[in-house]
Design a protein around this motif. Structure first.
Motif, PDB file in Angstrom:
ATOM      1  N   LEU A   1      -1.032   0.273  -7.194  1.00 24.81           N
ATOM      2  CA  LEU A   1      -2.414   1.035  -6.485  1.00 24.81           C
ATOM      3  C   LEU A   1      -3.662   0.134  -6.998  1.00 24.81           C
ATOM      4  O   LEU A   1      -4.421   0.293  -6.319  1.00 24.81           O
ATOM      5  CB  LEU A   1      -2.364   2.514  -7.302  1.00 24.81           C
ATOM      6  CG  LEU A   1      -1.130   3.393  -7.053  1.00 24.81           C
ATOM      7  CD1 LEU A   1      -1.356   4.841  -7.722  1.00 24.81           C
ATOM      8  CD2 LEU A   1      -1.483   3.639  -5.589  1.00 24.81           C
TER       9      LEU A   1
ATOM     10  N   PHE B   1      -7.192   6.283  -6.290  1.00 26.11           N
ATOM     11  CA  PHE B   1      -5.630   6.575  -6.580  1.00 26.11           C
ATOM     12  C   PHE B   1      -5.461   5.945  -7.989  1.00 26.11           C
ATOM     13  O   PHE B   1      -4.501   6.810  -8.445  1.00 26.11           O
ATOM     14  CB  PHE B   1      -5.176   5.885  -5.602  1.00 26.11           C
ATOM     15  CG  PHE B   1      -4.907   6.482  -4.055  1.00 26.11           C
ATOM     16  CD1 PHE B   1      -5.615   7.823  -3.807  1.00 26.11           C
ATOM     17  CD2 PHE B   1      -4.631   5.779  -3.047  1.00 26.11           C
ATOM     18  CE1 PHE B   1      -5.740   7.827  -2.363  1.00 26.11           C
ATOM     19  CE2 PHE B   1      -4.806   6.066  -1.603  1.00 26.11           C
ATOM     20  CZ  PHE B   1      -5.302   7.351  -1.315  1.00 26.11           C
TER      21      PHE B   1
ATOM     22  N   HIS C   1       0.695  -1.184  -0.141  1.00 27.01           N
ATOM     23  CA  HIS C   1       0.117  -0.082  -0.056  1.00 27.01           C
ATOM     24  C   HIS C   1       0.975   1.301  -0.004  1.00 27.01           C
ATOM     25  O   HIS C   1       2.017   1.306   0.680  1.00 27.01           O
ATOM     26  CB  HIS C   1      -0.734   0.025   1.210  1.00 27.01           C
ATOM     27  CG  HIS C   1      -1.944  -0.959   1.244  1.00 27.01           C
ATOM     28  ND1 HIS C   1      -3.172  -0.606   1.433  1.00 27.01           N
ATOM     29  CD2 HIS C   1      -1.740  -2.358   1.256  1.00 27.01           C
ATOM     30  CE1 HIS C   1      -3.779  -1.705   1.557  1.00 27.01           C
ATOM     31  NE2 HIS C   1      -3.034  -2.739   1.245  1.00 27.01           N
TER      32      HIS C   1
ATOM     33  N   GLN D   1      -3.842  -2.074  -4.310  1.00 24.28           N
ATOM     34  CA  GLN D   1      -4.341  -1.543  -2.945  1.00 24.28           C
ATOM     35  C   GLN D   1      -5.756  -1.114  -2.890  1.00 24.28           C
ATOM     36  O   GLN D   1      -6.141  -1.201  -1.695  1.00 24.28           O
ATOM     37  CB  GLN D   1      -3.410  -0.032  -2.724  1.00 24.28           C
ATOM     38  CG  GLN D   1      -3.656   0.699  -1.525  1.00 24.28           C
ATOM     39  CD  GLN D   1      -2.677   1.865  -1.611  1.00 24.28           C
ATOM     40  OE1 GLN D   1      -1.885   1.891  -2.300  1.00 24.28           O
ATOM     41  NE2 GLN D   1      -3.021   2.765  -0.412  1.00 24.28           N
TER      42      GLN D   1
ATOM     43  N   TYR E   1      -5.560   5.275   4.666  1.00 30.05           N
ATOM     44  CA  TYR E   1      -5.245   4.039   5.471  1.00 30.05           C
ATOM     45  C   TYR E   1      -5.916   3.959   6.917  1.00 30.05           C
ATOM     46  O   TYR E   1      -6.362   3.058   7.224  1.00 30.05           O
ATOM     47  CB  TYR E   1      -3.598   3.838   5.452  1.00 30.05           C
ATOM     48  CG  TYR E   1      -3.250   2.483   5.858  1.00 30.05           C
ATOM     49  CD1 TYR E   1      -3.221   1.616   4.820  1.00 30.05           C
ATOM     50  CD2 TYR E   1      -2.915   1.959   7.081  1.00 30.05           C
ATOM     51  CE1 TYR E   1      -2.865   0.261   5.110  1.00 30.05           C
ATOM     52  CE2 TYR E   1      -2.597   0.736   7.404  1.00 30.05           C
ATOM     53  CZ  TYR E   1      -2.630  -0.195   6.238  1.00 30.05           C
ATOM     54  OH  TYR E   1      -2.412  -1.388   6.578  1.00 30.05           O
TER      55      TYR E   1
ATOM     56  N   ASP F   1      -3.262  12.200   0.769  1.00 32.41           N
ATOM     57  CA  ASP F   1      -4.668  11.440   1.232  1.00 32.41           C
ATOM     58  C   ASP F   1      -4.354   9.971   1.453  1.00 32.41           C
ATOM     59  O   ASP F   1      -5.339   9.402   2.128  1.00 32.41           O
ATOM     60  CB  ASP F   1      -5.472  11.199  -0.253  1.00 32.41           C
ATOM     61  CG  ASP F   1      -5.947  12.683  -0.473  1.00 32.41           C
ATOM     62  OD1 ASP F   1      -6.284  13.434   0.537  1.00 32.41           O
ATOM     63  OD2 ASP F   1      -6.553  12.702  -1.558  1.00 32.41           O
ATOM     64  N   THR F   2      -3.069   9.415   1.461  1.00 32.42           N
ATOM     65  CA  THR F   2      -2.825   8.179   1.613  1.00 32.42           C
ATOM     66  C   THR F   2      -2.988   7.952   3.088  1.00 32.42           C
ATOM     67  O   THR F   2      -3.510   6.816   3.584  1.00 32.42           O
ATOM     68  CB  THR F   2      -1.530   7.771   1.207  1.00 32.42           C
ATOM     69  OG1 THR F   2      -0.394   8.452   1.675  1.00 32.42           O
ATOM     70  CG2 THR F   2      -1.504   7.517  -0.530  1.00 32.42           C
ATOM     71  N   TRP F   3      -2.448   8.656   4.267  1.00 30.33           N
ATOM     72  CA  TRP F   3      -2.394   8.138   5.536  1.00 30.33           C
ATOM     73  C   TRP F   3      -3.714   8.257   6.151  1.00 30.33           C
ATOM     74  O   TRP F   3      -4.187   7.291   6.797  1.00 30.33           O
ATOM     75  CB  TRP F   3      -1.243   9.066   6.224  1.00 30.33           C
ATOM     76  CG  TRP F   3      -1.339   8.888   7.856  1.00 30.33           C
ATOM     77  CD1 TRP F   3      -1.346   7.728   8.322  1.00 30.33           C
ATOM     78  CD2 TRP F   3      -1.306   9.826   8.751  1.00 30.33           C
ATOM     79  NE1 TRP F   3      -1.303   7.897   9.828  1.00 30.33           N
ATOM     80  CE2 TRP F   3      -1.451   9.139   9.967  1.00 30.33           C
ATOM     81  CE3 TRP F   3      -1.212  11.365   8.899  1.00 30.33           C
ATOM     82  CZ2 TRP F   3      -1.505   9.922  11.141  1.00 30.33           C
ATOM     83  CZ3 TRP F   3      -1.407  12.059   9.902  1.00 30.33           C
ATOM     84  CH2 TRP F   3      -1.408  11.295  11.174  1.00 30.33           C
TER      85      TRP F   3
ATOM     86  N   VAL G   1       1.655   4.437   1.373  1.00 26.60           N
ATOM     87  CA  VAL G   1       0.952   5.378   2.761  1.00 26.60           C
ATOM     88  C   VAL G   1       2.140   6.508   3.061  1.00 26.60           C
ATOM     89  O   VAL G   1       3.232   5.793   3.246  1.00 26.60           O
ATOM     90  CB  VAL G   1       0.766   4.452   3.953  1.00 26.60           C
ATOM     91  CG1 VAL G   1       0.479   5.439   4.840  1.00 26.60           C
ATOM     92  CG2 VAL G   1       0.160   3.464   3.683  1.00 26.60           C
ATOM     93  N   TYR G   2       2.027   7.713   2.762  1.00 30.75           N
ATOM     94  CA  TYR G   2       3.052   8.597   2.698  1.00 30.75           C
ATOM     95  C   TYR G   2       2.974   8.990   4.505  1.00 30.75           C
ATOM     96  O   TYR G   2       2.059   9.477   4.829  1.00 30.75           O
ATOM     97  CB  TYR G   2       2.825  10.039   2.041  1.00 30.75           C
ATOM     98  CG  TYR G   2       3.752  11.114   2.163  1.00 30.75           C
ATOM     99  CD1 TYR G   2       5.145  10.785   2.042  1.00 30.75           C
ATOM    100  CD2 TYR G   2       3.184  12.360   2.398  1.00 30.75           C
ATOM    101  CE1 TYR G   2       5.897  11.875   2.151  1.00 30.75           C
ATOM    102  CE2 TYR G   2       4.004  13.505   2.561  1.00 30.75           C
ATOM    103  CZ  TYR G   2       5.323  13.265   2.577  1.00 30.75           C
ATOM    104  OH  TYR G   2       6.325  14.336   2.708  1.00 30.75           O
TER     105      TYR G   2
ATOM    106  N   LEU H   1      -0.653  11.477  -2.651  1.00 29.82           N
ATOM    107  CA  LEU H   1       0.089  10.897  -1.359  1.00 29.82           C
ATOM    108  C   LEU H   1      -0.416  11.389  -0.179  1.00 29.82           C
ATOM    109  O   LEU H   1      -0.494  10.884   1.142  1.00 29.82           O
ATOM    110  CB  LEU H   1       1.395  10.893  -1.730  1.00 29.82           C
ATOM    111  CG  LEU H   1       2.052  10.099  -2.522  1.00 29.82           C
ATOM    112  CD1 LEU H   1       3.514  10.411  -3.044  1.00 29.82           C
ATOM    113  CD2 LEU H   1       1.896   8.600  -2.019  1.00 29.82           C
TER     114      LEU H   1
ATOM    115  N   VAL I   1      -9.329   5.299  -1.481  1.00 29.32           N
ATOM    116  CA  VAL I   1      -8.224   4.613  -2.120  1.00 29.32           C
ATOM    117  C   VAL I   1      -8.642   4.300  -3.601  1.00 29.32           C
ATOM    118  O   VAL I   1      -7.809   4.193  -4.445  1.00 29.32           O
ATOM    119  CB  VAL I   1      -7.822   3.119  -1.381  1.00 29.32           C
ATOM    120  CG1 VAL I   1      -6.997   2.492  -1.943  1.00 29.32           C
ATOM    121  CG2 VAL I   1      -7.560   3.453   0.245  1.00 29.32           C
TER     122      VAL I   1
END
Length: 838
Positions: free
Chosen positions: A657, A634, A409, A660, A520, A515-517, A411-412, A513, A631
């Protein structure tokens, strides 16, 4: 068409700057680089490296011939002169109080019409950092005409690698070790040099090269002389010094002694002699990292000694060489009794270390994980960082995404680290941001403090297993240098350097990126409940039940009516009281505890109403659906960049992606089903347990016929429809036939199946007599995460066949061919109208 790239160069690609961005400032007329000082011709000196790096970088970025001149060459406006400050006869233009006053600091003065450009360092390493800073600005098309400088906020800016001597990497998802293979240091260390270069470019200055779960044989003289020394020699020119992780029990296992008691005179002598031997081969070794009395490992407590006595055993022989002991605060009992409401693993770091504050030798540094448990998606800041005054500390982050998608995945993580570093610990009632505590100028005045992180790069050309994961390594390095940096600014820098200076690429990838944390956290574990991954197995996929009913202490105390840990002083474990009073008072009360940490500090009913107005259980449902939905966007956002990024890297990221997106739905459904079943409370929006577009293959249905497939229980019931999947009989193929009840239209067909590590089953999908597609269960060859051999939330995945014309009565056929123990397991099929996400 852009030429394909493999990712090895990472952010040091030095791509040619587009003509549209070549202003007079961004395209200086440099044709000669002059390195001042006696070390200029020494290939092992950071000064020499800086000169070569500048020649190479400027040549590639600006597409012109640049040469390395001699110290006697004439200085003109087309000359870039670099050196330590003592090598310059004049420091005209440098402020009286400047970064050059600090170790590793640098000052950059671009050329004027009549004078050369200058990069001046406080020391040789500072020159190298200045060279990389200059090239970074140049490559981004953002070189300023104004002079500027910088120096790091903290002296310790390290990496911990968890590499094993057999070549594997614990919690490594980017291939095998750069350093080790077959029980020894590798012969080919070319990538080690490139790693040191990447580290130096973002200001990192130290690395512990082996796993904290250490193999004592690394300390043999043969290993030190023929291996460790070579690694140190390769990394040293980049200003990177190495350290070693030690096995506390080495005097017994390697030395043949009867004990490893830190006060035994033979043990003291053994470690003293071993330290002298190490410095014989690596005279500038940083020191030792120690994991002891943790997760079953021996340590000083095994002999009735204190942790300080254990640390000081190593500190004394190191002190004569200027070396340090980094003693991990990750000490806890993993056999805790859950039936005792006062037991709490989160209390362990303060309980074990705070009372020893004045007992450690001066060269002992306590290495503290940023949160009290273990690199979770959200934790409060470890209170130990504010409870040690005399004993120095560093904070430990994790670039390797052990609990957060394992680089499968994207995740920044920098936004999380930024929040941690900006948290105010309120020491003695005064402003005490974590980033200020970790500075020599902070409230405790620690001269040795800073940062370390578990990184775990490997031999994969992507370094970490996912091109996008490298944003975390870049941001970590930059934050160790300037912890007040903004996560989005760092991300945009990384994007320009790694991918393109095209504003559309920078904006699109930056927004994605960032939006990734949050996404998750949304689909994994929120309200401070922890990540809800399977802590008893691979730490990857969902398993809410695994948190409770064991001694590991990552409890949620979930039952049919309520969940969350009561960590208050009044009625719970007392953890809230480990903070200084102003912080403790916030966490002690439900009313003042932030909702995003509510379940970390309080045990509440599912019907408890949050500050948002939602109940806890409805927030869970909504957050998991919203996170998973985010997600799904993405892939589409990444797709918009096709043609602006080389095909090789674009396709790698597109595949990751897409995977993910499917696994986020597995997370969503697993967690929601678990808490729905446990609480018995329905989702207000009627989503959980209601899947209008699905055909669950293990459920009795006149539309679904199994031929050679039989139902089987999933290892984790919530990870499959109704707790069951279907799989073929051993060594025999099987067929699933579904008679569709749909309107005539174009649909996306999604097949959810289980791709385990014990085989590579084959599948085909047909509508009526026409083949739609085929695939193989071979994700263990394409993804880097810790795989599962079971039918569970780790192995659950999804494949799409898009734009298929269907009508009522059509027959969909899936055929599965088992391979080994993988018996082509399937969960469900979704027939999705275009644009619908199940």
């Amino acid at each position: 068409m852009l030429p394909d790239e493999d990712g090895v160069a990472a952010w040091l690609r030095y791509a040619a700057l587009p003509e549209s961005q070549r202003t007079a400032t961004n395209s200086p007329a440099i044709d000669t680089v002059i390195v001042l000082g006696d070390e200029a011709s020494d290939a092992s000196s950071p000064l020499s490296v800086a000169g070569r790096e500048l020649v190479d970088g400027i040549s590639k970025i600006l597409g012109r011939s640049v040469s390395l001149g001699s110290s006697s060459s004439q200085h003109t406006s087309s000359t870039l002169v670099v050196g330590v400050r003592d090598a310059f006869t004049l420091l005209e233009g440098v402020p009286s109080s400047s970064p050059l006053d600090h170790t590793d600091g640098y000052w950059i003065d671009p050329a004027s019409s009549s004078s050369p450009s200058r990069i001046i360092g406080h020391d040789a390493r500072g020159v190298l950092y200045g060279a990389f800073a200059y090239l970074s600005k140049l490559a981004q098309g953002r070189l300023s005409s104004e002079a500027w400088g910088s120096s790091p906020r903290a002296p310790i800016r390290w990496i911990n690698q968890w590499d094993n001597m057999d070549g594997t990497i614990e919690r490594g998802y980017g291939g095998r070790s750069l350093f080790f293979e077959g029980g020894a240091i590798r012969e080919d260390l070319a990538r080690v040099k490139e790693y040191a270069r990447l580290m130096a470019s973002v200001g990192l200055n130290g690395i512990v090269i082996n796993n904290v779960n250490a193999n004592a044989s690394l300390l043999s003289e043969e290993s030190l002389a023929n291996g460790v020394k070579r690694v140190a020699d390769i990394m040293r020119p980049y200003g990177v010094r190495i350290g070693l992780a030690l096995n506390f029990d080495a005097p017994r296992t390697l030395g043949g002694l009867e004990t490893s008691d830190p006060l035994d005179e033979n043990v003291v002598a053994w470690w003293t002699e071993k330290t002298h031997l190490i410095y014989k081969y690596v005279p500038d070794m940083l020191g030792y990292t120690i994991k002891a009395n943790s997760e079953g490992q021996p340590g000083p407590l095994s002999y009735g000694r204190t942790l300080a006595e254990g640390a000081n055993l190593f500190a004394k022989p190191l002190s004569q060489y200027g070396g340090f002991v980094f003693y991990r605060a990750f000490v806890y009992d993993h056999h805790l009794r859950e039936d005792n409401p006062k037991n709490d693993r989160a209390n362990a770091a303060v309980d074990f270390f705070a009372h020893l504050d004045d007992a450690f030798d001066d060269n002992v540094v306590v290495q503290v994980k940023f949160g009290p448990i273990d690199f979770q998606v959200r934790e409060p800041v470890s209170p130990l960082l504010a409870r040690l005054r005399k004993t120095k500390a560093v904070i430990e982050f994790m670039v390797a995404q052990e609990y957060m998608g394992q680089q499968t995945h994207a995740v920044y993580l920098a936004p999380q680290w930024q929040e941690v570093l900006a948290f105010d610990m309120r020491v003695d009632g005064k402003p005490s941001l974590v980033r200020d505590i970790l500075s020599p100028s902070g409230p405790f005045g620690w001269p040795t403090t800073g940062y370390t992180a578990v990184v775990n790069v490997g031999r994969d050309t992507t370094w970490l297993g996912h091109h996008l994961a490298m944003a975390n390594l870049y941001a970590y390095g930059r934050l160790t240098w300037a912890p007040e940096s903004d996560a989005r600014v760092l991300l945009d820098e990384w994007t320009r350097l790694t991918w393109s200076t095209d504003p559309e690429v920078v904006e699109t990838l930056g927004n994605l990126l960032m939006d990734t944390w949050p996404a998750y956290e949304g689909h994994s574990g929120n309200l401070g409940i922890q990540t809800l991954c399977d802590i008893l197995y691979t730490h990857y996929g969902p398993s809410p039940a695994s948190q409770d009913g064991n001694g590991w202490g990552q409890w949620t105390r979930a039952n049919a009516k309520s969940l969350g840990m009561d960590r208050t002083v009044a009625t719970g474990t007392g953890f809230a009281g480990q903070y200084h009073p102003e912080v403790a008072s916030v966490y002690e009360k439900i009313e003042t505890t932030p909702d995003n940490l509510l379940l970390w500090f309080h045990h509440v009913p599912y019907t408890h109403v949050l500050k948002s107005g939602k109940t806890v259980i409805q927030h869970f449902y909504d957050a998991h659906y919203e996170g998973a939905a985010m997600v799904q966007t993405f892939s589409q956002r990444w797709a918009s960049l096709r043609g602006k990024i080389d095909d090789a890297r674009w396709e790698h990221v597109a595949f990751k992606l897409a995977y993910q997106a499917g696994h986020a739905l597995v997370w969503r459904d697993s967690v929601c089903r678990f808490y729905h079943s446990l609480s018995g409370i329905d989702d207000d929006k009627k989503r959980v347990g209601h899947y209008a577009h699905r055909y669950a293959l293990a459920a009795p249905s006149p539309n679904v016929v199994l031929d050679g497939y039989t139902p089987v229980d999933a290892r984790l019931p919530e990870s499959a429809s109704n707790g069951k999947a279907v799989q073929t009989e051993e060594e025999k193929s099987g067929k699933v036939t579904i008679t569709l009840d749909v309107d005539s239209a174009v649909y996306d067909i999604a097949v959810n199946y289980f791709d385990t590590s014990v085989g590579r089953a084959s599948y085909s999908l047909a509508v009526n007599d026409s083949t739609v597609g085929t695939w193989q269960g071979n994700l263990q060859d394409r993804l880097g995460h810790d795989f599962s051999e079971y039918i569970d939330g780790h192995s659950a995945t999804r494949i799409y066949f898009r734009g298929v014309a269907l009508k009522g009565g059509d027959v969909l056929i899936i055929e599965g061919q088992p391979d080994g123990k993988e018996r082509a397991p399937l969960d469900y099929v979704s027939i999705l109208p275009e644009g619908v996400v199940d």
